[in-house]
Design a protein around this motif. Structure first.
Motif, PDB file in Angstrom:
ATOM      1  N   PRO A   1      -3.231  17.524   8.610  1.00 18.59           N
ATOM      2  CA  PRO A   1      -3.440  17.918  10.008  1.00 18.59           C
ATOM      3  C   PRO A   1      -2.221  17.604  10.872  1.00 18.59           C
ATOM      4  N   LYS A   2      -1.928  18.484  11.801  1.00 20.31           N
ATOM      5  CA  LYS A   2      -0.779  18.320  12.682  1.00 20.31           C
ATOM      6  C   LYS A   2      -1.178  18.059  14.128  1.00 20.31           C
ATOM      7  N   THR A   3      -2.487  18.171  14.426  1.00 24.66           N
ATOM      8  CA  THR A   3      -2.922  18.129  15.813  1.00 24.66           C
ATOM      9  C   THR A   3      -4.087  17.167  15.996  1.00 24.66           C
ATOM     10  N   LEU A   4      -4.068  16.419  17.106  1.00 24.70           N
ATOM     11  CA  LEU A   4      -5.194  15.602  17.537  1.00 24.70           C
ATOM     12  C   LEU A   4      -5.894  16.331  18.670  1.00 24.70           C
ATOM     13  N   MET A   5      -7.224  16.451  18.575  1.00 29.26           N
ATOM     14  CA  MET A   5      -8.016  17.047  19.639  1.00 29.26           C
ATOM     15  C   MET A   5      -8.737  15.928  20.385  1.00 29.26           C
TER      16      MET A   5
ATOM     17  N   ASN B   1      -7.956  -2.335  17.754  1.00 29.40           N
ATOM     18  CA  ASN B   1      -6.599  -2.847  17.601  1.00 29.40           C
ATOM     19  C   ASN B   1      -5.755  -1.862  16.786  1.00 29.40           C
ATOM     20  N   TYR B   2      -4.494  -2.213  16.599  1.00 25.27           N
ATOM     21  CA  TYR B   2      -3.543  -1.294  15.974  1.00 25.27           C
ATOM     22  C   TYR B   2      -3.991  -0.886  14.577  1.00 25.27           C
ATOM     23  N   GLU B   3      -4.386  -1.844  13.764  1.00 23.77           N
ATOM     24  CA  GLU B   3      -4.731  -1.536  12.377  1.00 23.77           C
ATOM     25  C   GLU B   3      -5.952  -0.638  12.289  1.00 23.77           C
ATOM     26  N   ASN B   4      -6.930  -0.845  13.142  1.00 26.61           N
ATOM     27  CA  ASN B   4      -8.120  -0.004  13.091  1.00 26.61           C
ATOM     28  C   ASN B   4      -7.850   1.389  13.638  1.00 26.61           C
ATOM     29  N   LEU B   5      -6.993   1.512  14.639  1.00 25.90           N
ATOM     30  CA  LEU B   5      -6.579   2.842  15.083  1.00 25.90           C
ATOM     31  C   LEU B   5      -5.869   3.586  13.957  1.00 25.90           C
ATOM     32  N   LYS B   6      -4.986   2.878  13.262  1.00 23.06           N
ATOM     33  CA  LYS B   6      -4.274   3.499  12.146  1.00 23.06           C
ATOM     34  C   LYS B   6      -5.242   3.924  11.045  1.00 23.06           C
ATOM     35  N   THR B   7      -6.225   3.093  10.758  1.00 24.34           N
ATOM     36  CA  THR B   7      -7.229   3.447   9.749  1.00 24.34           C
ATOM     37  C   THR B   7      -7.976   4.708  10.147  1.00 24.34           C
ATOM     38  N   SER B   8      -8.287   4.853  11.432  1.00 23.67           N
ATOM     39  CA  SER B   8      -9.020   6.040  11.886  1.00 23.67           C
ATOM     40  C   SER B   8      -8.226   7.312  11.656  1.00 23.67           C
ATOM     41  N   VAL B   9      -6.900   7.215  11.718  1.00 25.66           N
ATOM     42  CA  VAL B   9      -6.037   8.371  11.450  1.00 25.66           C
ATOM     43  C   VAL B   9      -5.921   8.625   9.951  1.00 25.66           C
ATOM     44  N   ASP B  10      -5.951   7.553   9.173  1.00 29.93           N
ATOM     45  CA  ASP B  10      -5.790   7.680   7.716  1.00 29.93           C
ATOM     46  C   ASP B  10      -6.917   8.477   7.068  1.00 29.93           C
ATOM     47  N   TYR B  11      -8.112   8.477   7.663  1.00 33.74           N
ATOM     48  CA  TYR B  11      -9.240   9.166   7.043  1.00 33.74           C
ATOM     49  C   TYR B  11      -8.907  10.633   6.757  1.00 33.74           C
ATOM     50  N   SER B  12      -8.459  11.351   7.768  1.00 32.64           N
ATOM     51  CA  SER B  12      -8.183  12.780   7.580  1.00 32.64           C
ATOM     52  C   SER B  12      -6.923  12.997   6.757  1.00 32.64           C
ATOM     53  N   MET B  13      -5.923  12.151   6.976  1.00 35.87           N
ATOM     54  CA  MET B  13      -4.666  12.311   6.247  1.00 35.87           C
ATOM     55  C   MET B  13      -4.854  12.074   4.751  1.00 35.87           C
ATOM     56  N   ASP B  14      -5.597  11.042   4.407  1.00 35.66           N
ATOM     57  CA  ASP B  14      -5.836  10.753   2.989  1.00 35.66           C
ATOM     58  C   ASP B  14      -6.644  11.866   2.331  1.00 35.66           C
ATOM     59  N   PHE B  15      -7.611  12.419   3.056  1.00 35.93           N
ATOM     60  CA  PHE B  15      -8.400  13.521   2.513  1.00 35.93           C
ATOM     61  C   PHE B  15      -7.505  14.718   2.202  1.00 35.93           C
ATOM     62  N   ALA B  16      -6.600  15.029   3.115  1.00 31.95           N
ATOM     63  CA  ALA B  16      -5.697  16.164   2.906  1.00 31.95           C
ATOM     64  C   ALA B  16      -4.829  15.953   1.668  1.00 31.95           C
ATOM     65  N   LYS B  17      -4.316  14.748   1.492  1.00 27.77           N
ATOM     66  CA  LYS B  17      -3.469  14.462   0.335  1.00 27.77           C
ATOM     67  C   LYS B  17      -4.248  14.564  -0.968  1.00 27.77           C
ATOM     68  N   ARG B  18      -5.448  13.992  -0.976  1.00 25.11           N
ATOM     69  CA  ARG B  18      -6.259  14.009  -2.201  1.00 25.11           C
ATOM     70  C   ARG B  18      -6.640  15.422  -2.613  1.00 25.11           C
TER      71      ARG B  18
ATOM     72  N   GLY C   1     -20.026  21.498  -1.718  1.00 21.67           N
ATOM     73  CA  GLY C   1     -19.605  21.612  -0.329  1.00 21.67           C
ATOM     74  C   GLY C   1     -18.119  21.347  -0.165  1.00 21.67           C
ATOM     75  N   ARG C   2     -17.609  20.356  -0.900  1.00 19.70           N
ATOM     76  CA  ARG C   2     -16.172  20.053  -0.813  1.00 19.70           C
ATOM     77  C   ARG C   2     -15.332  21.251  -1.239  1.00 19.70           C
ATOM     78  N   LEU C   3     -15.715  21.906  -2.320  1.00 22.76           N
ATOM     79  CA  LEU C   3     -14.947  23.055  -2.799  1.00 22.76           C
ATOM     80  C   LEU C   3     -14.958  24.189  -1.785  1.00 22.76           C
ATOM     81  N   LYS C   4     -16.107  24.431  -1.161  1.00 25.98           N
ATOM     82  CA  LYS C   4     -16.177  25.460  -0.120  1.00 25.98           C
ATOM     83  C   LYS C   4     -15.314  25.081   1.080  1.00 25.98           C
ATOM     84  N   LEU C   5     -15.328  23.800   1.423  1.00 25.93           N
ATOM     85  CA  LEU C   5     -14.507  23.329   2.543  1.00 25.93           C
ATOM     86  C   LEU C   5     -13.024  23.575   2.272  1.00 25.93           C
ATOM     87  N   ILE C   6     -12.561  23.221   1.095  1.00 21.72           N
ATOM     88  CA  ILE C   6     -11.151  23.423   0.755  1.00 21.72           C
ATOM     89  C   ILE C   6     -10.802  24.908   0.800  1.00 21.72           C
ATOM     90  N   GLU C   7     -11.698  25.724   0.287  1.00 21.71           N
ATOM     91  CA  GLU C   7     -11.475  27.174   0.316  1.00 21.71           C
ATOM     92  C   GLU C   7     -11.366  27.668   1.754  1.00 21.71           C
TER      93      GLU C   7
END
Length: 767
Positions: A120-124, A97-114, A70-76
């Motif tokens: 991602p450039k946009t928040l919905m 709080n601030y740290e937990n908000l930051k962690t919530s953003v890190d999930y998608s960003m870290d996935f993109a880097k890995r 599934g991950r490979l199909k997602l990347i494709e």
């Protein structure tokens, strides 16, 4: 030139609301697979299938369910440019709080880097209608450029008082994010652009008139869209809309948590063949829309300030659970400050953060939580929501226990020494009261004796004993250097401790003087300046205030899609004091209690603690709350402020004056992180709220929908409500406690330090 509509296709995420939370994991995982399959094998149309993921939580569920293949199909799919991952994890109430908000953003960003894909450039932003100002800085610092708000004005409102407005949002540090303040999601369904059934009635778009009732079957562009789309453009023009384009959101079905289909692609082809010369419709990702926006509009205004969320009031329909959540979040922060050697593993920390983040998701229960609260499914969703707060608290407490052993906490044995370790978690010096616990079976050691405490240097501290749940605390005031670890020991004398002054009517230390009569506190005055800090004679410090809208229709007040609101009349009652009792007065503190009679409770009282050597007042209100079906709210009056002062909001990552917000956003109430700050010319007063995040200034404003504020005057802590007709719990009955710490400083005091030191007190361990 043709008017251009960008159809952005997505599935709105509500964890709960339509089904059990664990069922939502399966649903959303499958929705992601359905979308990926269509992207990789698109229907052959002029307008290809494109999909925008609202929140990365759905991607997480997909990856867990469909594994490496599934991950490979997602990347494709992402690399085609037709499957878009946005930066947000979920849509939140403003309680992280601030740290937990930051962690919530890190999930998608870290996935993109890995996975070596574009970050991602946009928040919905869907449903909820606000974001804390500090969140904007977190987004910018992570590399985010855009926010699209699919705002839901039900029980809320839009910046500028209308939708379809672009603006640059200046962050606290002066950076900018481009925001499109858009229409609520599902408008493509309502306008007949999605095959299936379109709901009739009010479309919830300013200027558009209702069209029939019930549902209309959509089979092609002429079955409904050919009328409603032209109505839309005409309505926008009549309302003074200045652009010739707009984004519209849609899903396969007119429901939250919607599956995925591609029939709209063929409908759009049909539309453009017939009407594209007048109104062109294209499928688009959010990134594509923002690229177009930046080219098409060059004179976009810039605004700064907070964007308060009107929906965060839902967190106090579960006051006990939110109290546990806030305790878990404080414990998590204490661990982060103390654990310099990685005793608590990254996996353990991540699990705590994720439970807290999931509790803050904006869905508080089933859509029928008010209309059918006895239903099993409604109660299942409610208990599962509560479990997230409980699990977070268990995980955080367990991690702190693990860490405490490394600092020297002893085993529980039959003969434990009365020796203790006290640790300052802060990078600054602190003066604090600490409570050394002893158990009820150790009372014999104190019989007919007094006690005092010494540290490793031999310094002696005077103490005061007070009862706790299964024993007593030996209380003392200590000064600790930054990060200092101090060893303490209880010693005994032959002189018993004396309680004095139980008929007193005042208290004085080096920082303030407080006076009371037979029923209420009448003065709280700064010793340094002589200024009176109580700002209002109409309400009393620590007084409960109850508001009820008898026989009111919640939906009338909510409004829907910019429709008119019918605000019901309310009845407000103030707690009637029945007398003041001085509970104790000793070497460390004096405690008094005011008992109250207040509607909708069986019992209610407020305790005040005045410390001999600290500029601090503790206020603790407790009540046995009755079950009330009508819309209601309960508050605690805090008529205290620095003279000539203004209130500042402590929000994650930023402290700013109340009212410094985007135009026409929520000023009825505010969600804060640690508390509130009143800054005056001579004093600074902070109010930490340990158990509830919501405050209102000046007056009670439930269903007022005010968009302006005077940042001065009395303060009310909002501790519970059941105002919603959907989603949030209607039952606010039970035994409730809300605790506040008031700290009095001079004009040079650092409010952030005052708040932080009251929020996290020294850790006390028994050897």
């Amino acid at each position: 030139m043709a008017f251009k509509i960008f159809l952005v296709y997505h599935s709105h995420i509500d964890i709960g609301y339509t089904e059990r939370q664990e069922k939502m994991k399966v649903y959303q995982a499958d929705f992601m697979r359905q979308a990926i399959d269509r992207v990789l094998h698109p229907v052959q149309t002029d307008h290809p299938f494109k999909f925008t993921v609202e929140g990365f939580w759905a991607i997480e569920q997909y990856l867990k369910r469909y594994g490496e293949g599934g991950r490979l199909k997602l990347i494709e799919a992402v690399k085609t440019g037709k499957f878009e991952i946005t930066v947000g994890y979920l849509h939140f109430a403003e309680i992280l709080n601030y740290e937990n908000l930051k962690t919530s953003v890190d999930y998608s960003m870290d996935f993109a880097k890995r996975n070596h894909i574009v970050s991602p450039k946009t928040l919905m932003l869907s449903d909820v209608n606000g974001l804390g100002w500090g969140y904007s800085q977190i987004l910018h610092d992570a590399g985010v450029e855009n926010i699209i708000s699919c705002i839901n004005t039900h029980h809320g409102g839009a910046p500028f008082g209308k939708p379809l407005v672009p603006f640059y949002w200046k962050t606290p540090k002066g950076d900018k994010l481009l925001v499109w303040n858009g229409l609520t999601y599902h408008k493509a369904n309502i306008l007949g652009l999605i095959p299936g059934y379109a709901p009739g009635g009010d479309p919830g778009i300013p200027g558009m008139l209702p069209e029939g009732n019930g549902f209309i079957e959509v089979t092609g562009c002429d079955s409904y869209a050919s009328k409603r789309i032209f109505d839309l453009v005409d309505a926008l023009k009549s309302e003074g809309y200045e652009y010739d384009f707009a984004p519209i959101m849609g899903s396969a079905l007119y429901t939250d948590n919607s599956p995925v289909d591609d029939g709209h692609c063929r409908l759009i082809d049909e539309w453009n063949t017939k009407y594209g010369d007048k109104i062109e419709i294209v499928t688009a990702t959010l990134d594509e829309f923002f690229q177009y926006l930046k080219t098409a509009v060059t004179d976009i205004r810039t605004c700064e300030g907070d964007w308060p969320d009107w929906w965060t009031d839902g967190c106090i329909c579960t006051p006990a659970e939110t109290k546990v959540f806030r305790n878990a979040q404080r414990t998590q922060k204490l661990i982060c400050k103390l654990d310099q050697n990685g005793v608590v593993t990254k996996t353990e920390r991540d699990e705590i953060a994720n439970k807290l983040i999931l509790y803050a998701e904006h869905t508080w229960g089933h859509s029928s939580s008010c209309s059918d609260p006895c239903n099993l499914l409604v109660q299942q969703l409610d208990l599962r929501k509560a479990k997230l707060a409980v699990d977070a608290d268990i995980l955080a407490s367990t991690a702190l226990d693990k860490l405490s052993r490394t600092f020297g906490e002893g085993e529980f044995t039959a003969e434990r020494p009365m020796e203790y370790i006290v640790i300052n978690p802060h990078d600054e010096d602190v003066a604090s009261v600490i409570y050394l616990p002893t158990d009820f079976w150790e009372e014999g050691s104190f019989k007919d004796k007094g006690c005092y405490v010494t540290d490793e240097s031999g310094q002696a501290y005077s103490v005061q004993r007070t009862r706790t749940l299964r024993g007593t605390f030996v209380c003392l005031t200590v000064k600790l250097k930054a990060k200092e670890v101090k060893n303490l020991k209880i010693n005994f004398t032959e002189v018993p401790e004396k309680q004095t002054g139980l008929q007193i009517h005042s208290f004085r230390n080096d920082f303030y003087e407080v006076r009371w009569d037979e029923k209420k506190i009448i003065s709280l005055r700064s010793r340094k300046t002589g200024d009176e800090l109580l700002c209002d004679n109409e309400v009393q410090l620590g007084q409960p205030v109850y508001q009820v809208f008898e026989n009111a229709n919640r939906s009338d007040a909510a409004g829907f899609g910019y429709s008119a609101r019918k605000i019901p009349e309310s009845k407000v009652t103030y707690g009637k004091p029945s007398g003041i009792e001085v509970l104790c007065s000793g070497n460390v503190f004096t405690m008094i209690r005011i008992n109250y009679e207040i509607e909708a409770t069986k019992k209610c009282y407020t305790d005040f603690v005045f410390y001999n050597h600290l500029p601090r007042v503790d206020v603790n209100i407790r009540m046995a709350k009755d079950l009330v079906i009508d819309p209601e709210g309960m508050y605690v009056a805090l008529p205290i402020e620095a003279p000539e002062g203004e209130w500042y909001l402590d929000k994650p990552g930023v402290l700013f004056k109340a009212g410094m917000s985007l135009p026409e956003t929520c000023q009825d109430y505010y969600a804060v992180d640690r508390g509130m700050v009143s800054k005056g010319g001579k004093e600074t007063v902070t109010v930490n709220s340990l158990d509830t995040p919501l405050f209102t200034i000046g007056e009670l404003k439930l269903w007022k929908y005010t968009t302006g504020i005077d940042p001065r005057g009395r303060l009310f802590s909002w501790i519970l409500n059941n105002k919603w007709e959907t989603n949030f719990r209607i039952d606010c009955a039970g035994f409730l406690e809300n605790r506040y710490i008031i700290t009095i400083g001079n004009e040079n005091a650092q409010p952030e330090e005052m708040l932080e030191h009251a929020d996290l007190e020294p850790l006390v361990l028994r050897k």
